[in-house]
Design an enzyme around this catalytic site. Structure first.
Site, PDB file in Angstrom:
ATOM      1  N   SER A 110       0.833  -1.200   0.000  1.00  0.00           N
ATOM      2  CA  SER A 110       0.000   0.000   0.000  1.00  0.00           C
ATOM      3  C   SER A 110       0.867   1.248   0.000  1.00  0.00           C
ATOM      4  O   SER A 110       1.908   1.291   0.665  1.00  0.00           O
ATOM      5  CB  SER A 110      -0.904   0.018   1.240  1.00  0.00           C
ATOM      6  OG  SER A 110      -1.655   1.216   1.307  1.00  0.00           O
ATOM      7  N   LYS A 135       2.493  -3.834   7.046  1.00  0.00           N
ATOM      8  CA  LYS A 135       2.813  -3.992   5.628  1.00  0.00           C
ATOM      9  C   LYS A 135       4.285  -3.658   5.369  1.00  0.00           C
ATOM     10  O   LYS A 135       4.947  -4.294   4.556  1.00  0.00           O
ATOM     11  CB  LYS A 135       1.897  -3.112   4.771  1.00  0.00           C
ATOM     12  CG  LYS A 135       0.444  -3.593   4.719  1.00  0.00           C
ATOM     13  CD  LYS A 135      -0.384  -2.748   3.791  1.00  0.00           C
ATOM     14  CE  LYS A 135      -1.842  -3.197   3.752  1.00  0.00           C
ATOM     15  NZ  LYS A 135      -2.017  -4.579   3.258  1.00  0.00           N
TER      16      LYS A 135
END
Length: 220
Positions: A110, A135
């Site tokens: 992301s 992430k």
């Protein structure tokens, strides 16, 4: 026929990636945590493997069952039993790929992770901070793994039909939105592009950028 192990195919970008891979004649084994999406995926001629990405031994066993040319992961989302799959699930997949000798790993992450944090406004970073931190851990684990990798960081995800104006860039300061179908097409294109090897790329629709930044497209 390319053999692909796909994690996260039950919905969203992962489902669109599954469709795109099948349309191009690949064989796809999709990891599912439950049986709910099995009928839809099997209707697409996808082989379903049931397992929990948070269970390292189970994932290692599934990945070792046959030779895979690549693993693609879109794992993330809601916590499961207090743990998100954003880091631990992806870490287990990456470790399984290394152990099984899989050569290629594509991680859908992301915008907002790592050096792209500055691309998002402070309010968004505050809201997404915990997820983005996981992430980022997954990205770091992948880049240190020795696997040939591509990390694709999409912007805000939309479900409308694609416009054909999605782009990749190495510029980490770009943010905007992008259609899920476009992300899928970019991921599948990266799968066969040597230019994408060991690259971290942001994915946005050039008609839905935040501001009017100047940047160079990354051609696959």
């Amino acid at each position: 026929m390319t053999e692909i192990f796909l994690a996260g195919a039950s919905r969203g970008v992962g489902r669109e990636i599954a469709k795109s891979l099948i349309a191009q004649g690949n064989h796809v084994v999709a990891l599912l945590r439950s049986e709910s999406a099995r009928p839809d995926l099997e209707a697409l001629s996808i082989t379903v493997a049931i397992g929990d990405a948070l269970d390292a031994d189970a994932i290692a066993s599934l990945v070792a069952k046959q030779p895979f040319d690549a693993i693609i992961s879109t794992l993330g989302g809601k916590p499961t039993d207090g743990e998100r799959a954003d880091f631990k699930g992806n870490r287990n997949l990456i470790d399984a790929a290394v152990k099984a000798g899989v050569k290629r790993f594509i991680l859908v992450s992301s915008i907002g992770t790592g050096d792209s944090a500055a691309a998002l406004p402070p309010q968004a970073l505050e809201t997404l901070g915990a997820v983005l931190a996981e992430k980022e851990q997954a990205e770091n684990h992948l880049t240190a793994s020795g696997l040939t990798y591509t990390i694709i960081r999409p912007g805000g995800l939309k479900s409308e039909p694609p416009k054909g104006s999605a782009v990749l860039t190495e510029n980490p300061n770009i943010a905007g939105s992008i259609h899920r179908t476009d992300v899928a097409h970019l991921v599948v294109s990266a799968l066969t592009s040597d230019r994408a090897n060991n690259k971290i790329l942001s994915a946005v629709d050039r008609t839905m950028l935040f501001g009017q930044p100047e940047f160079e497209d990354f051609a696959l």
